[in-house]
Design a protein around this motif. Structure first.
Motif, PDB file in Angstrom:
ATOM      1  N   PHE A   1       0.827  -1.196   0.000  1.00  0.00           N
ATOM      2  CA  PHE A   1       0.000   0.000   0.000  1.00  0.00           C
ATOM      3  C   PHE A   1       0.863   1.248   0.000  1.00  0.00           C
ATOM      4  O   PHE A   1       1.958   1.272   0.560  1.00  0.00           O
ATOM      5  N   GLN A   2       0.348   2.306  -0.582  1.00  0.00           N
ATOM      6  CA  GLN A   2       0.968   3.624  -0.516  1.00  0.00           C
ATOM      7  C   GLN A   2      -0.075   4.601   0.017  1.00  0.00           C
ATOM      8  O   GLN A   2      -1.256   4.505  -0.326  1.00  0.00           O
ATOM      9  N   CYS A   3       0.365   5.527   0.858  1.00  0.00           N
ATOM     10  CA  CYS A   3      -0.567   6.492   1.447  1.00  0.00           C
ATOM     11  C   CYS A   3      -0.163   7.910   1.064  1.00  0.00           C
ATOM     12  O   CYS A   3       1.015   8.189   0.807  1.00  0.00           O
ATOM     13  N   GLY A   4      -1.119   8.813   1.033  1.00  0.00           N
ATOM     14  CA  GLY A   4      -0.822  10.197   0.698  1.00  0.00           C
ATOM     15  C   GLY A   4      -1.992  11.102   1.019  1.00  0.00           C
ATOM     16  O   GLY A   4      -3.049  10.642   1.479  1.00  0.00           O
ATOM     17  N   THR A   5      -1.820  12.370   0.779  1.00  0.00           N
ATOM     18  CA  THR A   5      -2.892  13.351   0.978  1.00  0.00           C
ATOM     19  C   THR A   5      -2.969  14.266  -0.224  1.00  0.00           C
ATOM     20  O   THR A   5      -1.992  14.450  -0.963  1.00  0.00           O
ATOM     21  N   VAL A   6      -4.135  14.857  -0.422  1.00  0.00           N
ATOM     22  CA  VAL A   6      -4.368  15.845  -1.481  1.00  0.00           C
ATOM     23  C   VAL A   6      -5.062  17.047  -0.846  1.00  0.00           C
ATOM     24  O   VAL A   6      -5.950  16.882   0.001  1.00  0.00           O
ATOM     25  N   THR A   7      -4.648  18.233  -1.240  1.00  0.00           N
ATOM     26  CA  THR A   7      -5.253  19.459  -0.724  1.00  0.00           C
ATOM     27  C   THR A   7      -6.365  19.913  -1.659  1.00  0.00           C
ATOM     28  O   THR A   7      -6.190  19.952  -2.879  1.00  0.00           O
ATOM     29  N   VAL A   8      -7.535  20.240  -1.076  1.00  0.00           N
ATOM     30  CA  VAL A   8      -8.683  20.684  -1.866  1.00  0.00           C
ATOM     31  C   VAL A   8      -9.299  21.917  -1.203  1.00  0.00           C
ATOM     32  O   VAL A   8      -9.078  22.170  -0.016  1.00  0.00           O
ATOM     33  N   PRO A   9     -10.081  22.688  -1.948  1.00  0.00           N
ATOM     34  CA  PRO A   9     -10.747  23.848  -1.339  1.00  0.00           C
ATOM     35  C   PRO A   9     -11.791  23.411  -0.307  1.00  0.00           C
ATOM     36  O   PRO A   9     -12.496  22.422  -0.498  1.00  0.00           O
ATOM     37  N   LEU A  10     -11.873  24.155   0.775  1.00  0.00           N
ATOM     38  CA  LEU A  10     -12.965  23.948   1.726  1.00  0.00           C
ATOM     39  C   LEU A  10     -14.298  24.211   1.042  1.00  0.00           C
ATOM     40  O   LEU A  10     -15.253  23.432   1.184  1.00  0.00           O
ATOM     41  N   ASP A  11     -14.380  25.294   0.281  1.00  0.00           N
ATOM     42  CA  ASP A  11     -15.612  25.734  -0.364  1.00  0.00           C
ATOM     43  C   ASP A  11     -15.330  25.938  -1.847  1.00  0.00           C
ATOM     44  O   ASP A  11     -14.552  26.819  -2.223  1.00  0.00           O
ATOM     45  N   TYR A  12     -15.932  25.143  -2.707  1.00  0.00           N
ATOM     46  CA  TYR A  12     -15.669  25.248  -4.139  1.00  0.00           C
ATOM     47  C   TYR A  12     -16.238  26.521  -4.753  1.00  0.00           C
ATOM     48  O   TYR A  12     -15.898  26.868  -5.892  1.00  0.00           O
ATOM     49  N   GLU A  13     -17.100  27.208  -4.026  1.00  0.00           N
ATOM     50  CA  GLU A  13     -17.551  28.517  -4.486  1.00  0.00           C
ATOM     51  C   GLU A  13     -16.458  29.570  -4.288  1.00  0.00           C
ATOM     52  O   GLU A  13     -16.508  30.649  -4.876  1.00  0.00           O
ATOM     53  N   HIS A  14     -15.484  29.260  -3.434  1.00  0.00           N
ATOM     54  CA  HIS A  14     -14.357  30.161  -3.176  1.00  0.00           C
ATOM     55  C   HIS A  14     -13.084  29.323  -3.220  1.00  0.00           C
ATOM     56  O   HIS A  14     -12.446  29.064  -2.181  1.00  0.00           O
ATOM     57  N   PRO A  15     -12.678  28.890  -4.409  1.00  0.00           N
ATOM     58  CA  PRO A  15     -11.568  27.934  -4.542  1.00  0.00           C
ATOM     59  C   PRO A  15     -10.213  28.477  -4.105  1.00  0.00           C
ATOM     60  O   PRO A  15      -9.291  27.693  -3.873  1.00  0.00           O
ATOM     61  N   ASP A  16     -10.085  29.796  -3.991  1.00  0.00           N
ATOM     62  CA  ASP A  16      -8.817  30.364  -3.545  1.00  0.00           C
ATOM     63  C   ASP A  16      -8.792  30.601  -2.036  1.00  0.00           C
ATOM     64  O   ASP A  16      -7.826  31.174  -1.511  1.00  0.00           O
ATOM     65  N   GLY A  17      -9.840  30.164  -1.342  1.00  0.00           N
ATOM     66  CA  GLY A  17      -9.922  30.376   0.099  1.00  0.00           C
ATOM     67  C   GLY A  17      -9.263  29.261   0.889  1.00  0.00           C
ATOM     68  O   GLY A  17      -8.315  28.612   0.449  1.00  0.00           O
ATOM     69  N   ARG A  18      -9.816  29.005   2.059  1.00  0.00           N
ATOM     70  CA  ARG A  18      -9.237  28.021   2.973  1.00  0.00           C
ATOM     71  C   ARG A  18      -9.248  26.628   2.347  1.00  0.00           C
ATOM     72  O   ARG A  18     -10.137  26.293   1.552  1.00  0.00           O
ATOM     73  N   THR A  19      -8.275  25.805   2.717  1.00  0.00           N
ATOM     74  CA  THR A  19      -8.179  24.454   2.167  1.00  0.00           C
ATOM     75  C   THR A  19      -8.271  23.411   3.274  1.00  0.00           C
ATOM     76  O   THR A  19      -8.093  23.710   4.464  1.00  0.00           O
ATOM     77  N   ILE A  20      -8.558  22.171   2.870  1.00  0.00           N
ATOM     78  CA  ILE A  20      -8.541  21.014   3.751  1.00  0.00           C
ATOM     79  C   ILE A  20      -7.762  19.913   3.040  1.00  0.00           C
ATOM     80  O   ILE A  20      -7.422  20.045   1.858  1.00  0.00           O
ATOM     81  N   THR A  21      -7.467  18.831   3.746  1.00  0.00           N
ATOM     82  CA  THR A  21      -6.736  17.724   3.135  1.00  0.00           C
ATOM     83  C   THR A  21      -7.588  16.464   3.122  1.00  0.00           C
ATOM     84  O   THR A  21      -8.415  16.240   4.008  1.00  0.00           O
ATOM     85  N   LEU A  22      -7.356  15.646   2.100  1.00  0.00           N
ATOM     86  CA  LEU A  22      -8.016  14.356   1.948  1.00  0.00           C
ATOM     87  C   LEU A  22      -6.962  13.254   1.997  1.00  0.00           C
ATOM     88  O   LEU A  22      -5.896  13.376   1.381  1.00  0.00           O
ATOM     89  N   ALA A  23      -7.279  12.180   2.709  1.00  0.00           N
ATOM     90  CA  ALA A  23      -6.357  11.053   2.847  1.00  0.00           C
ATOM     91  C   ALA A  23      -6.698   9.968   1.838  1.00  0.00           C
ATOM     92  O   ALA A  23      -7.870   9.656   1.617  1.00  0.00           O
ATOM     93  N   LEU A  24      -5.651   9.392   1.216  1.00  0.00           N
ATOM     94  CA  LEU A  24      -5.817   8.322   0.241  1.00  0.00           C
ATOM     95  C   LEU A  24      -4.928   7.141   0.608  1.00  0.00           C
ATOM     96  O   LEU A  24      -3.882   7.304   1.232  1.00  0.00           O
ATOM     97  N   LYS A  25      -5.360   5.964   0.169  1.00  0.00           N
ATOM     98  CA  LYS A  25      -4.565   4.747   0.339  1.00  0.00           C
ATOM     99  C   LYS A  25      -4.647   3.963  -0.964  1.00  0.00           C
ATOM    100  O   LYS A  25      -5.737   3.646  -1.434  1.00  0.00           O
ATOM    101  N   LYS A  26      -3.474   3.674  -1.552  1.00  0.00           N
ATOM    102  CA  LYS A  26      -3.425   3.061  -2.887  1.00  0.00           C
ATOM    103  C   LYS A  26      -2.768   1.691  -2.831  1.00  0.00           C
ATOM    104  O   LYS A  26      -1.721   1.511  -2.210  1.00  0.00           O
ATOM    105  N   LEU A  27      -3.380   0.754  -3.527  1.00  0.00           N
ATOM    106  CA  LEU A  27      -2.772  -0.546  -3.784  1.00  0.00           C
ATOM    107  C   LEU A  27      -2.319  -0.555  -5.236  1.00  0.00           C
ATOM    108  O   LEU A  27      -3.148  -0.655  -6.146  1.00  0.00           O
ATOM    109  N   PRO A  28      -1.017  -0.393  -5.491  1.00  0.00           N
ATOM    110  CA  PRO A  28      -0.557  -0.342  -6.880  1.00  0.00           C
ATOM    111  C   PRO A  28      -0.892  -1.623  -7.631  1.00  0.00           C
ATOM    112  O   PRO A  28      -0.967  -2.711  -7.045  1.00  0.00           O
ATOM    113  N   ALA A  29      -1.079  -1.500  -8.918  1.00  0.00           N
ATOM    114  CA  ALA A  29      -1.429  -2.648  -9.753  1.00  0.00           C
ATOM    115  C   ALA A  29      -0.392  -3.754  -9.590  1.00  0.00           C
ATOM    116  O   ALA A  29       0.812  -3.499  -9.535  1.00  0.00           O
TER     117      ALA A  29
END
Length: 476
Positions: A1-29
Motif C-alpha cells: 500500500f501507498q498512502c498520501g494526501t491531497v489538498t482541496v478547497p474547503l468551499d468550491y464557491e471560493h476555490p482560492d480560500g481556505r483548504t482542507i486535506t483528503l487522505a488516500l490509500k493506494k494498492l498499486p497494480a
C-alpha cells in the motif's frame, strides 16, 4: 500500500480560500502497469472510511488488481482527512469506561434520533447539542457547512486529476453510489468505467423520503414473516395479520420499561436490541424459523436467552483503543452531518412531526414513526444544504453499470431501477435475493468484466445472490 494526501478547497464557491486535506490509500497494480489507470472506491456510509476499507489485498479480485491502481479515500470530515471532531480524547476514554455517563457522548451521539418513541423536540435538541460540540472541537469548524455529497463529488474529480487520470474509474457501494451518480451528473465527459452497486437514487431526499420507503418495504417483509409464523404450530403471535403485527410491536416497545432477561446472567434485551434482531431475521437476512424460536420464549416467558445470543454486540468496550473509538464516533456523527448537508430544510414544526410520526406508526406499527427523525435532528444541527435533490442524467457519459438486489432493505431495488432510467447511459444488473452489496459469482463476474473489459451486461441480465448468514454480524 501507498498512502498520501491531497489538498482541496474547503468551499468550491471560493476555490482560492481556505483548504482542507483528503487522505488516500493506494494498492498499486500487481503487474506494475495499471493499464487502466486508477480505480477509486467508496464503501458507503455516509461516514465510512475508504482508507480503512483498504486492508486486505487478497480480498481484491485478481483481475482488478492487475488492471488498476486501486485507491480508497476518506471523504472530507471522515477519518484521516480533515475531520469533524466532537469530543476530546479524555471524553472518549471516560465514555468507554462509563458508557452511560453524559447524554451527549461518543458512545451515543445519535441516541434516540431514530427512535419512534422520542418526541421530535428531543431530536432537535440533540442535533443542536451535537453541532455545538463539533463546532467547538473541530480544527476547521466551517467544514460543518461543506460535507455534502456534491462537495465530495468535486473532491473526487480533484483526486482523479491529481492521480493522472483523464477519466474517473469508480466502484461505489451503497452511499458510495450517491457520490458516483452525482459525480457523473457534474462531470459526464469525465466518466470512465463506473459501477454503482446497491444504488441510491439522488433524486430522493436522503432523510425522510428514503426512510419512508424503507419503512414500507420492511413492514411488508415483516407481515410476510408473521403470516409464515402463524401457518406453523406454536407461533406466539395471535389474531389477524394486522393484530399480530400490532401485538409484536407493542411487545417490543415495552422492552425499554421491562427488558427481556436471561436466567443466571445479567444480559438483557431492550427495545433497540430486539428491533435489530427482528429486522435482521425477518427482513435483511431472513431466517424466519430461527426468529420464531427466539420470539416464542421471549413473548410467552419473557425469556431473552436466544435473543440475547443473537443481538448485535456493542461496537465499543472499555478495552477498545481510543483511536478506534474516535473513528466510530466520527463515522456516526458524519452519517448525520452528510444527510443534513444534502437536504435543505423544508419547514415543519416539532408538533407537526410528532403528529406525522403517530400517523405513520398507526399505519406501520412495528417500523413506523421514524421517517421524519433526521429532519428533526437536522433542524437542530443547522448546517443544511442549499441544493434540493434532483434527477441524475449524466448526459453524454460513457456507460454506467447500476446494480440492485431485489431483497435489499437498505438501498431498495426500485431505486436502482429509477437511477438507471434517469441516466442517459445507465445499464441495470439485477441480483435476485437478499443482502446489501451484490454477492455471488455471477454478479462479481459481470462487474469485473465491465471494469476490466468494458463489457456491458445484456439488457435484462439477472443474477442470483449467494446465500448470506442468517444470524450474527451486521447497516449500514
Amino acid at each position: 500500500f501507498q498512502c498520501g494526501t491531497v489538498t482541496v478547497p474547503l468551499d468550491y464557491e471560493h476555490p482560492d480560500g481556505r483548504t482542507i486535506t483528503l487522505a488516500l490509500k493506494k494498492l498499486p497494480a500487481s503487474d506494475g502497469d495499471a493499464e487502466h489507470g486508477s480505480l477509486f472506491t467508496n464503501p458507503g456510509g455516509p461516514g465510512d472510511s475508504g482508507v480503512e476499507s483498504m486492508k486486505d489485498p487478497a480480498a481484491m479480485p485478481e483481475e482488478l488488481r492487475g488492471a488498476y491502481d486501486i485507491i480508497g479515500f476518506d471523504p472530507r470530515g471522515v477519518g484521516q482527512s480533515t475531520p469533524i471532531t466532537c469530543w476530546t480524547d479524555d471524553e472518549i476514554r471516560q465514555s468507554l469506561t462509563d458508557p452511560g455517563n453524559g447524554d451527549i457522548s461518543p458512545t451515543n451521539p445519535l441516541r434516540g434520533v431514530t427512535s419512534k418513541n422520542v418526541p421530535a423536540q428531543e431530536k432537535i435538541d440533540r442535533g443542536a447539542a451535537n453541532a455545538a460540540r463539533c463546532a467547538q472541537h473541530s480544527e476547521v469548524p466551517e467544514l460543518l457547512d461543506h460535507v455534502g455529497t456534491r462537495d465530495v463529488a468535486r473532491d473526487l474529480d480533484v483526486l482523479r486529476a491529481t492521480n493522472g487520470n483523464t477519466k474517473l474509474n469508480y466502484l461505489g457501494i451503497s452511499y458510495g453510489t450517491r457520490i458516483g451518480a452525482i459525480y457523473a451528473d457534474l462531470f459526464p465527459d469525465r466518466v470512465g468505467r463506473v459501477v454503482l452497486d446497491s444504488a441510491m437514487d439522488p433524486s430522493k431526499r436522503s432523510g425522510g423520503e428514503i426512510r419512508a420507503e424503507q419503512i414500507t418495504f420492511s413492514e411488508g417483509a415483516l407481515r410476510q414473516y408473521v403470516e409464515h409464523c402463524q401457518a406453523q404450530n406454536g407461533c406466539p403471535l395471535t389474531g389477524s395479520t394486522d393484530e399480530a403485527v400490532a401485538q409484536l410491536a407493542a411487545f417490543v416497545d415495552g422492552l425499554d420499561q421491562a427488558p427481556l432477561t436471561v436466567p443466571d446472567s445479567d444480559a438483557t434485551v431492550n427495545t433497540q436490541d430486539a428491533t435489530a434482531v427482528i429486522q435482521r431475521l425477518a427482513v435483511k437476512q431472513p431466517d424466519w424459523d430461527a426468529l420464531t424460536a427466539m420470539l416464542t420464549p421471549a413473548i410467552t416467558n419473557h425469556d431473552g436467552t436466544l435473543m440475547a445470543k443473537a443481538k448485535q454486540g456493542s461496537n465499543k468496550s472499555s478495552t477498545m483503543p481510543v483511536e478506534a473509538a474516535v473513528n466510530i464516533a466520527n463515522s456516526e456523527i458524519m452519517f448525520a452531518a452528510v444527510i443534513c448537508n444534502d437536504d435543505p430544510d423544508t419547514g415543519g414544526t416539532a408538533s407537526e412531526w410528532d403528529a406525522q410520526a403517530a400517523a405513520e406508526k398507526k399505519s406501520y406499527p412495528f417500523f413506523g414513526g421514524t421517517s421524519n427523525a433526521m429532519e428533526a435532528y437536522c433542524r437542530g444541527w443547522g448546517h443544511r444544504g442549499q441544493t434540493p435533490p434532483q434527477e441524475t442524467h449524466a448526459k453524454g457519459s460513457a456507460p454506467i453499470l447500476v446494480i440492485g438486489t431485489t431483497g435489499d432493505s437498505r438501498t431498495l431495488y426500485p431505486w436502482a431501477q429509477s437511477l438507471t432510467d434517469q441516466l442517459d447511459n445507465g445499464h441495470l444488473l439485477t441480483v435476485k435475493g437478499y443482502g446489501h452489496g451484490a454477492s455471488g459469482s455471477c454478479a462479481g463476474a459481470a462487474m469485473i468484466d465491465f471494469l476490466v473489459n468494458g463489457t456491458v451486461p445484456a439488457e435484462g441480465t439477472t443474477c442470483a445472490a449467494e446465500p448470506q448468514p442468517a444470524a450474527g454480524g451486521t447497516e449500514g
